[in-house]
Design a protein around this motif. Structure first.
Motif, PDB file in Angstrom:
ATOM      1  N   ASN A 156      87.438  53.520 -14.177  1.00 16.02           N
ATOM      2  CA  ASN A 156      88.119  52.486 -14.942  1.00 16.02           C
ATOM      3  C   ASN A 156      87.698  51.113 -14.444  1.00 16.02           C
ATOM      4  O   ASN A 156      88.111  50.826 -13.006  1.00 16.02           O
ATOM      5  N   GLU A 175      88.535  47.163 -15.053  1.00 19.75           N
ATOM      6  CA  GLU A 175      89.350  46.457 -15.876  1.00 19.75           C
ATOM      7  C   GLU A 175      88.891  44.926 -15.603  1.00 19.75           C
ATOM      8  O   GLU A 175      88.255  44.271 -14.575  1.00 19.75           O
ATOM      9  N   THR A 200      88.736  40.812 -17.254  1.00 22.61           N
ATOM     10  CA  THR A 200      89.736  39.624 -17.802  1.00 22.61           C
ATOM     11  C   THR A 200      89.062  39.291 -19.027  1.00 22.61           C
ATOM     12  O   THR A 200      87.836  39.209 -19.016  1.00 22.61           O
ATOM     13  N   ILE A 203      93.044  41.637 -21.526  1.00 25.82           N
ATOM     14  CA  ILE A 203      92.544  42.554 -20.534  1.00 25.82           C
ATOM     15  C   ILE A 203      91.638  43.710 -21.285  1.00 25.82           C
ATOM     16  O   ILE A 203      92.010  43.999 -22.241  1.00 25.82           O
ATOM     17  N   SER A 204      90.315  44.074 -20.686  1.00 29.37           N
ATOM     18  CA  SER A 204      89.898  45.047 -21.414  1.00 29.37           C
ATOM     19  C   SER A 204      89.740  46.116 -20.369  1.00 29.37           C
ATOM     20  O   SER A 204      88.973  45.848 -19.193  1.00 29.37           O
ATOM     21  N   LYS A 205      90.084  47.309 -20.407  1.00 32.03           N
ATOM     22  CA  LYS A 205      89.803  48.479 -19.559  1.00 32.03           C
ATOM     23  C   LYS A 205      88.701  49.437 -20.027  1.00 32.03           C
ATOM     24  O   LYS A 205      88.838  49.725 -21.088  1.00 32.03           O
ATOM     25  N   ARG A 208      85.815  52.354 -19.439  1.00 31.24           N
ATOM     26  CA  ARG A 208      85.204  53.719 -18.742  1.00 31.24           C
ATOM     27  C   ARG A 208      84.178  54.106 -19.486  1.00 31.24           C
ATOM     28  O   ARG A 208      83.947  54.569 -20.499  1.00 31.24           O
ATOM     29  N   GLU A 212      89.711  49.879 -23.833  1.00 25.91           N
ATOM     30  CA  GLU A 212      90.933  49.618 -24.252  1.00 25.91           C
ATOM     31  C   GLU A 212      91.140  48.345 -24.144  1.00 25.91           C
ATOM     32  O   GLU A 212      91.245  47.510 -22.949  1.00 25.91           O
ATOM     33  N   SER A 221      84.451  38.129 -22.259  1.00 23.53           N
ATOM     34  CA  SER A 221      85.006  38.963 -20.964  1.00 23.53           C
ATOM     35  C   SER A 221      84.291  38.092 -19.929  1.00 23.53           C
ATOM     36  O   SER A 221      83.421  37.417 -20.084  1.00 23.53           O
ATOM     37  N   PRO A 273      85.335  41.712 -13.363  1.00 25.12           N
ATOM     38  CA  PRO A 273      86.258  42.544 -13.220  1.00 25.12           C
ATOM     39  C   PRO A 273      87.274  42.131 -12.418  1.00 25.12           C
ATOM     40  O   PRO A 273      86.915  41.103 -11.431  1.00 25.12           O
ATOM     41  N   ASN A 331      89.218  43.662 -10.095  1.00 22.94           N
ATOM     42  CA  ASN A 331      89.284  44.230  -8.785  1.00 22.94           C
ATOM     43  C   ASN A 331      88.232  43.371  -7.896  1.00 22.94           C
ATOM     44  O   ASN A 331      87.031  43.704  -8.225  1.00 22.94           O
TER      45      ASN A 331
END
Length: 189
Positions: A58, A60, A62, A75-77, A79, A88, A165, A168, A170
């Motif tokens: 996963n 994430e 911004t 936010i877009s998640k 995978r 998502e 987008s 990420p 993280n």
């Protein structure tokens, strides 16, 4: 009489040394991610950040607002698994295109791959000013762009960019990120 010793100061004359110094200062700056943000290149071109998503993890990302949607948070998640990216999308406080002063009657989500191929993922289902949407993207490397469009079947994103987008969330995640230029259709087509 005491002798004056002249102190000779030398300037670095190597462009490589100056570039290394600048890179060091920039790396320590908390503002370096801003330089990697997507951006408008010209009136009909946009530079999107396309991320190479790792297998079965996963990520994430911004979604940043344009000048007319600065208060919008997204936010877009993502995978990537078994040849498909599941995205998502969660967006808060997205004004209608008319409230934001954008030309178009609805928002459309686009996936832009590292070869500048644009894929219309459809009209964004908005509930009030919020969005929660789960979709599939056939590319592993892509950036997202949300534009105001007159038709949900548009074949080229308009220059009415609402969100894009970015990087990420993280800071410990290391993935390849590409800057991709995409052609935009003139508003009012």
């Amino acid at each position: 009489m005491p002798r004056n010793k002249s102190i000779r100061r030398s300037r670095p004359n190597s462009p490589a040394l100056l570039l290394a110094l600048l890179a060091g200062i920039l790396a320590l700056s908390p503002l370096w991610p801003i330089l990697l943000m997507a951006e408008s290149v010209s009136a009909n071109q946009w530079r999107v950040l396309a991320i190479a998503y790792p297998d079965d993890r996963n990520v994430e990302v911004t979604l940043g607002g344009s000048m007319r949607t600065l208060t919008t948070r997204g936010i877009s998640k993502v995978r990537w698994k078994e040849g498909t990216a599941t995205v998502e999308l969660k967006i808060e406080n997205l004004p209608s295109p008319s409230e934001a002063g954008l030309s178009g009657s609805q928002y459309v989500l686009w996936a832009i791959d590292d070869g500048s191929k644009r894929t219309n993922l459809g009209a964004i289902p908005i509930s009030g000013k919020n969005v929660e949407w789960k979709i599939q993207v056939p590319s592993r490397i892509f950036g997202l762009l949300i534009t105001a469009e007159n038709s949900a079947q548009a074949t080229t994103p308009s220059s009415s960019v609402a969100l894009e987008s970015l990087l990420p969330i993280n800071p410990d995640l290391v993935v390849p990120v590409f800057r991709v230029d995409v052609e935009l259709a003139a508003v009012g087509r």
